[in-house]
Design a protein around this motif. Structure first.
Motif, PDB file in Angstrom:
ATOM      1  N   LYS A  45       0.839  -1.200   0.000  1.00 27.56           N
ATOM      2  CA  LYS A  45       0.000   0.000   0.000  1.00 27.56           C
ATOM      3  C   LYS A  45       0.877   1.255   0.000  1.00 27.56           C
ATOM      4  N   LEU A  46       1.915   1.257   0.832  1.00 33.15           N
ATOM      5  CA  LEU A  46       2.798   2.420   0.900  1.00 33.15           C
ATOM      6  C   LEU A  46       3.541   2.631  -0.415  1.00 33.15           C
ATOM      7  N   TYR A  47       3.965   1.548  -1.064  1.00 31.62           N
ATOM      8  CA  TYR A  47       4.613   1.677  -2.379  1.00 31.62           C
ATOM      9  C   TYR A  47       3.651   2.287  -3.392  1.00 31.62           C
ATOM     10  N   SER A  48       2.391   1.882  -3.339  1.00 32.96           N
ATOM     11  CA  SER A  48       1.394   2.468  -4.248  1.00 32.96           C
ATOM     12  C   SER A  48       1.260   3.959  -3.989  1.00 32.96           C
ATOM     13  N   TRP A  49       1.155   4.341  -2.720  1.00 32.04           N
ATOM     14  CA  TRP A  49       1.049   5.764  -2.383  1.00 32.04           C
ATOM     15  C   TRP A  49       2.282   6.529  -2.849  1.00 32.04           C
ATOM     16  N   HIS A  50       3.456   5.923  -2.679  1.00 28.22           N
ATOM     17  CA  HIS A  50       4.704   6.545  -3.107  1.00 28.22           C
ATOM     18  C   HIS A  50       4.688   6.783  -4.625  1.00 28.22           C
ATOM     19  N   LYS A  51       4.230   5.780  -5.370  1.00 28.29           N
ATOM     20  CA  LYS A  51       4.146   5.928  -6.828  1.00 28.29           C
ATOM     21  C   LYS A  51       3.144   7.003  -7.213  1.00 28.29           C
ATOM     22  N   TRP A  52       1.999   7.016  -6.539  1.00 28.02           N
ATOM     23  CA  TRP A  52       0.989   8.031  -6.847  1.00 28.02           C
ATOM     24  C   TRP A  52       1.548   9.425  -6.589  1.00 28.02           C
ATOM     25  N   ALA A  53       2.217   9.576  -5.465  1.00 24.23           N
ATOM     26  CA  ALA A  53       2.805  10.877  -5.132  1.00 24.23           C
ATOM     27  C   ALA A  53       3.842  11.270  -6.187  1.00 24.23           C
ATOM     28  N   GLY A  54       4.632  10.295  -6.644  1.00 25.10           N
ATOM     29  CA  GLY A  54       5.632  10.587  -7.675  1.00 25.10           C
ATOM     30  C   GLY A  54       5.000  11.092  -8.965  1.00 25.10           C
ATOM     31  N   VAL A  55       3.895  10.493  -9.372  1.00 24.72           N
ATOM     32  CA  VAL A  55       3.203  10.934 -10.590  1.00 24.72           C
ATOM     33  C   VAL A  55       2.632  12.341 -10.395  1.00 24.72           C
ATOM     34  N   VAL A  56       2.060  12.595  -9.224  1.00 25.65           N
ATOM     35  CA  VAL A  56       1.525  13.929  -8.928  1.00 25.65           C
ATOM     36  C   VAL A  56       2.663  14.953  -8.907  1.00 25.65           C
ATOM     37  N   ALA A 111      10.267  -1.702 -15.192  1.00 26.27           N
ATOM     38  CA  ALA A 111      11.280  -2.738 -15.433  1.00 26.27           C
ATOM     39  C   ALA A 111      11.158  -3.883 -14.435  1.00 26.27           C
ATOM     40  N   ALA A 112      10.690  -3.579 -13.216  1.00 23.19           N
ATOM     41  CA  ALA A 112      10.522  -4.609 -12.199  1.00 23.19           C
ATOM     42  C   ALA A 112       9.225  -5.406 -12.405  1.00 23.19           C
ATOM     43  N   GLY A 113       8.383  -4.951 -13.325  1.00 22.33           N
ATOM     44  CA  GLY A 113       7.127  -5.653 -13.590  1.00 22.33           C
ATOM     45  C   GLY A 113       5.995  -5.259 -12.672  1.00 22.33           C
ATOM     46  N   PHE A 114       6.127  -4.103 -12.025  1.00 17.66           N
ATOM     47  CA  PHE A 114       5.084  -3.596 -11.131  1.00 17.66           C
ATOM     48  C   PHE A 114       4.491  -2.328 -11.743  1.00 17.66           C
ATOM     49  N   PRO A 115       3.371  -2.435 -12.439  1.00 18.29           N
ATOM     50  CA  PRO A 115       2.814  -1.264 -13.115  1.00 18.29           C
ATOM     51  C   PRO A 115       2.393  -0.174 -12.133  1.00 18.29           C
ATOM     52  N   VAL A 116       2.365   1.036 -12.640  1.00 14.37           N
ATOM     53  CA  VAL A 116       1.878   2.167 -11.859  1.00 14.37           C
ATOM     54  C   VAL A 116       0.408   2.340 -12.211  1.00 14.37           C
ATOM     55  N   VAL A 117      -0.436   2.230 -11.198  1.00 18.04           N
ATOM     56  CA  VAL A 117      -1.877   2.411 -11.383  1.00 18.04           C
ATOM     57  C   VAL A 117      -2.273   3.594 -10.510  1.00 18.04           C
ATOM     58  N   LEU A 118      -2.409   4.748 -11.134  1.00 16.69           N
ATOM     59  CA  LEU A 118      -2.629   5.996 -10.409  1.00 16.69           C
ATOM     60  C   LEU A 118      -3.928   5.938  -9.618  1.00 16.69           C
ATOM     61  N   PHE A 119      -3.818   6.142  -8.328  1.00 21.97           N
ATOM     62  CA  PHE A 119      -4.935   6.111  -7.380  1.00 21.97           C
ATOM     63  C   PHE A 119      -5.703   4.794  -7.437  1.00 21.97           C
ATOM     64  N   GLY A 120      -5.043   3.750  -7.924  1.00 18.22           N
ATOM     65  CA  GLY A 120      -5.647   2.434  -7.987  1.00 18.22           C
ATOM     66  C   GLY A 120      -6.664   2.255  -9.104  1.00 18.22           C
ATOM     67  N   VAL A 121      -6.813   3.268  -9.975  1.00 18.36           N
ATOM     68  CA  VAL A 121      -7.839   3.181 -11.029  1.00 18.36           C
ATOM     69  C   VAL A 121      -7.335   3.481 -12.442  1.00 18.36           C
ATOM     70  N   LEU A 122      -6.260   4.220 -12.567  1.00 17.27           N
ATOM     71  CA  LEU A 122      -5.787   4.626 -13.895  1.00 17.27           C
ATOM     72  C   LEU A 122      -4.425   4.006 -14.169  1.00 17.27           C
ATOM     73  N   PRO A 123      -4.400   2.899 -14.945  1.00 17.90           N
ATOM     74  CA  PRO A 123      -3.104   2.290 -15.252  1.00 17.90           C
ATOM     75  C   PRO A 123      -2.290   3.184 -16.187  1.00 17.90           C
TER      76      PRO A 123
END
Length: 180
Positions: A45-56, A111-123
């Protein structure tokens, strides 16, 4: 855009500066915290939040750069040539890292095979193929860029304190809210 007779940055520039300061600091702290956690739902969950913050941060950095290029900058403060050069170099490096850190992080995730899905809804699209060796390289690069950004932020803060407490030249007021 050249400097002008204005005494402070525009309201949009100030708002973006402080919003990005909070987001970058929080995202940096989250990155330091989460990478030490054991694999768990909380860590994911924290990694997802980190990715979302990075996109923002990436999107707001693009907006900030557009505002910076279109808005008049306050007149230069009196300082020595080496200080002016250091300030300009630091600001250029900060802007470069505002883009490099999230882009390299996104590439690492791809590259690690972990897609970024912005806010859990937008791949978001992967822009590099899955490649474990590339992922390892990008992970190190992301960390190095993030640590460099952190160091430059500390340098930036030290310069602000120097201007505020020693020079007393009004530098901080230029990035404040309100009227000039």
């Amino acid at each position: 855009m050249p400097e002008s007779a204005v005494s402070r940055y525009s309201t949009p520039a100030v708002a973006l500066h402080w919003l990005l300061a909070v987001l970058i600091t929080g995202t940096f702290a989250l990155g330091l915290y989460m990478h030490e956690l054991p694999v768990s739902p909380q860590r994911l969950k924290l990694y997802s939040w980190h990715k979302w913050a990075g996109v923002v941060i990436l999107a707001l950095s693009a907006l900030r750069l557009m505002v910076r290029l279109r808005s008049p900058r306050p007149r230069e403060l009196a300082m020595s040539g080496w200080q002016r050069s250091a300030a300009h170099a630091t600001h250029h490096a900060l802007y470069l890292l505002f883009f490099a850190v999230p882009l390299v992080g996104w590439a690492y995730s791809s590259a690690a095979g972990f897609p970024v899905v912005l806010f859990g809804v937008l791949p978001l699209p992967d822009f590099v193929p899955v490649d474990k060796e590339l992922a390892a390289t990008l992970k190190g690069l992301h960390k190095g860029f993030a640590l460099t950004l952190g160091a430059l932020v500390l340098l930036h803060l030290a310069a602000v304190f120097k201007h505020q407490l020693i020079d007393r030249d009004g530098l901080l007021a230029r990035m404040g809210f309100g009227r000039a």
